[in-house]
Design a protein around this motif. Structure first.
Motif, PDB file in Angstrom:
ATOM      1  N   PRO A 134       3.308  30.197  12.106  1.00 11.07           N
ATOM      2  CA  PRO A 134       4.433  29.249  12.074  1.00 11.07           C
ATOM      3  C   PRO A 134       4.071  27.956  12.812  1.00 11.07           C
ATOM      4  N   PHE A 135       4.708  26.889  12.370  1.00  6.62           N
ATOM      5  CA  PHE A 135       4.452  25.590  12.976  1.00  6.62           C
ATOM      6  C   PHE A 135       5.287  25.404  14.222  1.00  6.62           C
ATOM      7  N   ALA A 136       4.743  24.667  15.153  1.00  4.45           N
ATOM      8  CA  ALA A 136       5.481  24.323  16.362  1.00  4.45           C
ATOM      9  C   ALA A 136       6.314  23.086  16.060  1.00  4.45           C
ATOM     10  N   MET A 137       7.633  23.238  16.072  1.00  7.56           N
ATOM     11  CA  MET A 137       8.534  22.108  15.880  1.00  7.56           C
ATOM     12  C   MET A 137       8.946  21.625  17.263  1.00  7.56           C
ATOM     13  N   ALA A 138       7.953  21.270  18.058  1.00  5.26           N
ATOM     14  CA  ALA A 138       8.183  20.878  19.445  1.00  5.26           C
ATOM     15  C   ALA A 138       7.872  19.402  19.611  1.00  5.26           C
ATOM     16  N   PRO A 139       8.492  18.777  20.619  1.00  4.95           N
ATOM     17  CA  PRO A 139       8.220  17.356  20.824  1.00  4.95           C
ATOM     18  C   PRO A 139       6.796  17.062  21.284  1.00  4.95           C
ATOM     19  N   GLY A 140       6.108  18.037  21.847  1.00  5.78           N
ATOM     20  CA  GLY A 140       4.770  17.806  22.361  1.00  5.78           C
ATOM     21  C   GLY A 140       3.726  17.712  21.261  1.00  5.78           C
ATOM     22  N   ARG A 141       2.996  16.605  21.247  1.00  4.11           N
ATOM     23  CA  ARG A 141       1.985  16.363  20.207  1.00  4.11           C
ATOM     24  C   ARG A 141       0.871  17.411  20.239  1.00  4.11           C
ATOM     25  N   ALA A 142       0.448  17.811  21.418  1.00  2.67           N
ATOM     26  CA  ALA A 142      -0.660  18.770  21.533  1.00  2.67           C
ATOM     27  C   ALA A 142      -0.306  20.104  20.878  1.00  2.67           C
ATOM     28  N   ARG A 170       1.917  20.620  18.473  1.00  2.00           N
ATOM     29  CA  ARG A 170       1.970  20.433  17.011  1.00  2.00           C
ATOM     30  C   ARG A 170       0.565  20.374  16.434  1.00  2.00           C
ATOM     31  N   ASP A 171      -0.331  19.618  17.074  1.00  2.00           N
ATOM     32  CA  ASP A 171      -1.709  19.509  16.582  1.00  2.00           C
ATOM     33  C   ASP A 171      -2.388  20.873  16.552  1.00  2.00           C
ATOM     34  N   ARG A 172      -2.147  21.682  17.579  1.00  2.00           N
ATOM     35  CA  ARG A 172      -2.742  23.023  17.632  1.00  2.00           C
ATOM     36  C   ARG A 172      -2.252  23.873  16.466  1.00  2.00           C
ATOM     37  N   SER A 173      -0.939  23.836  16.172  1.00  2.00           N
ATOM     38  CA  SER A 173      -0.423  24.667  15.087  1.00  2.00           C
ATOM     39  C   SER A 173      -0.904  24.167  13.721  1.00  2.00           C
ATOM     40  N   VAL A 174      -1.089  22.857  13.575  1.00  4.62           N
ATOM     41  CA  VAL A 174      -1.636  22.307  12.326  1.00  4.62           C
ATOM     42  C   VAL A 174      -3.071  22.789  12.128  1.00  4.62           C
ATOM     43  N   GLU A 175      -3.866  22.733  13.175  1.00  2.00           N
ATOM     44  CA  GLU A 175      -5.255  23.187  13.073  1.00  2.00           C
ATOM     45  C   GLU A 175      -5.329  24.680  12.760  1.00  2.00           C
ATOM     46  N   GLU A 176      -4.443  25.461  13.341  1.00  5.60           N
ATOM     47  CA  GLU A 176      -4.417  26.899  13.041  1.00  5.60           C
ATOM     48  C   GLU A 176      -4.065  27.138  11.570  1.00  5.60           C
ATOM     49  N   ALA A 177      -3.083  26.407  11.066  1.00 10.74           N
ATOM     50  CA  ALA A 177      -2.697  26.546   9.658  1.00 10.74           C
ATOM     51  C   ALA A 177      -3.835  26.110   8.745  1.00 10.74           C
ATOM     52  N   VAL A 194       4.378  25.300   0.616  1.00 12.28           N
ATOM     53  CA  VAL A 194       5.777  25.030   0.292  1.00 12.28           C
ATOM     54  C   VAL A 194       6.424  24.383   1.508  1.00 12.28           C
ATOM     55  N   THR A 195       7.123  23.289   1.268  1.00 13.19           N
ATOM     56  CA  THR A 195       7.752  22.559   2.366  1.00 13.19           C
ATOM     57  C   THR A 195       9.185  22.217   2.003  1.00 13.19           C
ATOM     58  N   LEU A 196       9.997  22.002   2.996  1.00 12.34           N
ATOM     59  CA  LEU A 196      11.355  21.508   2.761  1.00 12.34           C
ATOM     60  C   LEU A 196      11.261  20.026   2.433  1.00 12.34           C
ATOM     61  N   GLY A 197      12.009  19.577   1.452  1.00 12.82           N
ATOM     62  CA  GLY A 197      12.028  18.154   1.130  1.00 12.82           C
ATOM     63  C   GLY A 197      10.804  17.717   0.360  1.00 12.82           C
ATOM     64  N   ASP A 198      10.341  16.516   0.660  1.00 11.90           N
ATOM     65  CA  ASP A 198       9.201  15.931  -0.023  1.00 11.90           C
ATOM     66  C   ASP A 198       7.956  16.087   0.847  1.00 11.90           C
ATOM     67  N   PRO A 199       6.824  16.500   0.265  1.00  9.78           N
ATOM     68  CA  PRO A 199       5.644  16.752   1.086  1.00  9.78           C
ATOM     69  C   PRO A 199       5.041  15.504   1.739  1.00  9.78           C
ATOM     70  N   LEU A 200       5.427  14.321   1.286  1.00 12.11           N
ATOM     71  CA  LEU A 200       4.823  13.103   1.816  1.00 12.11           C
ATOM     72  C   LEU A 200       5.751  12.298   2.717  1.00 12.11           C
ATOM     73  N   THR A 201       6.905  12.881   3.072  1.00 14.62           N
ATOM     74  CA  THR A 201       7.856  12.179   3.917  1.00 14.62           C
ATOM     75  C   THR A 201       8.314  13.099   5.047  1.00 14.62           C
ATOM     76  N   TYR A 202       7.953  12.754   6.265  1.00 16.31           N
ATOM     77  CA  TYR A 202       8.332  13.551   7.442  1.00 16.31           C
ATOM     78  C   TYR A 202       8.020  15.028   7.243  1.00 16.31           C
ATOM     79  N   SER A 203       6.850  15.322   6.754  1.00 20.09           N
ATOM     80  CA  SER A 203       6.466  16.700   6.461  1.00 20.09           C
ATOM     81  C   SER A 203       5.162  17.047   7.169  1.00 20.09           C
ATOM     82  N   THR A 204       5.047  18.294   7.566  1.00 17.43           N
ATOM     83  CA  THR A 204       3.821  18.791   8.171  1.00 17.43           C
ATOM     84  C   THR A 204       2.698  18.871   7.142  1.00 17.43           C
ATOM     85  N   PHE A 205       3.070  18.840   5.873  1.00 26.45           N
ATOM     86  CA  PHE A 205       2.080  18.971   4.802  1.00 26.45           C
ATOM     87  C   PHE A 205       0.933  17.971   4.947  1.00 26.45           C
ATOM     88  N   THR A 206       1.251  16.709   5.202  1.00 24.10           N
ATOM     89  CA  THR A 206       0.192  15.692   5.225  1.00 24.10           C
ATOM     90  C   THR A 206      -0.828  15.977   6.324  1.00 24.10           C
TER      91      THR A 206
END
Length: 198
Positions: free
Chosen positions: A1-9, A11-18, A35-47
């Motif tokens: 699961p992704f970290a939906m936390a304010p801390g950048r570090a 979030r970056d760690r969870s992105v790298e794990e994914a 699969v993402t909520l909304g559009d993958p190119l707008t405010y999304s972890t997908f990018t």
């Protein structure tokens, strides 16, 4: 699961794990869908994940499919017109609440519809900013759209308490819309005598 936390570090760690998991499946010859909520190119972890996968596997082909964003869903559910004619649409995060000079500028522009994402914990302050700007009429909020716990309604009713991270607010532009055309009048024609000149 992704970290939906304010801390950048974090979030970056969870992105790298994914990205490592996705790259593993791709390396094994499998196709992967994100699969993402909304559009993958707008405010999304997908990018961020797609970029991290591409760094690991530059030969990876990434295809995006557009999605319906939360503000579009909220507008549809509430019958809210987003923009008309020459109005402007400002889509922005509210992670820092109402303490943003650009938000104040948008709220002061009567021809700008303002959409706020990710400001649920600041919802009372955002509601007060909307009230002070005279923007509560027609303002709506949606939380957890399409999910368990969904709430949708007028901002003046739901904006008094904090909401979840997945909250969306629409503050419609109070001016600049073109008035709807009057309904067409049906002309009854019963025969040749009803035509002009007969």
């Amino acid at each position: 699961p992704f970290a939906m936390a304010p801390g950048r570090a974090e979030r970056d760690r969870s992105v790298e794990e994914a990205a490592a998991v996705v790259a593993g499946y791709l390396g094994a010859g499998q196709e992967v869908a994100f699969v993402t909520l909304g559009d993958p190119l707008t405010y999304s972890t997908f990018t961020a994940v797609a970029a991290a996968v591409s760094r690991r596997r530059p030969v990876t082909v990434v295809e995006q499919v557009p999605g319906i964003m939360a503000f579009q869903s909220l507008a549809s559910r509430t019958g809210t017109t987003l923009v008309d004619e020459r109005q402007r649409l400002s889509v922005r995060t509210a992670l820092d609440g109402d303490d943003d000079p650009d938000l104040a500028r948008d709220l002061a522009d009567p021809e700008c519809t303002v959409v706020l994402y990710k400001g649920g914990r600041h919802l009372p302050a955002l509601t007060e900013a909307a009230r002070q700007a005279g923007r509560l009429d027609g303002a709506v909020v949606g939380e957890l759209l399409g999910m368990t716990g969904q709430r949708v309604g007028p901002l003046r009713q739901l904006g008094e308490a904090p909401a979840s991270y997945l909250a969306t607010v629409i503050l419609p532009a109070p001016e600049g819309a073109v008035a709807p055309a009057p309904p067409a009048r049906a002309l009854a024609t019963t025969g040749p005598s009803s035509r002009p000149g007969r």
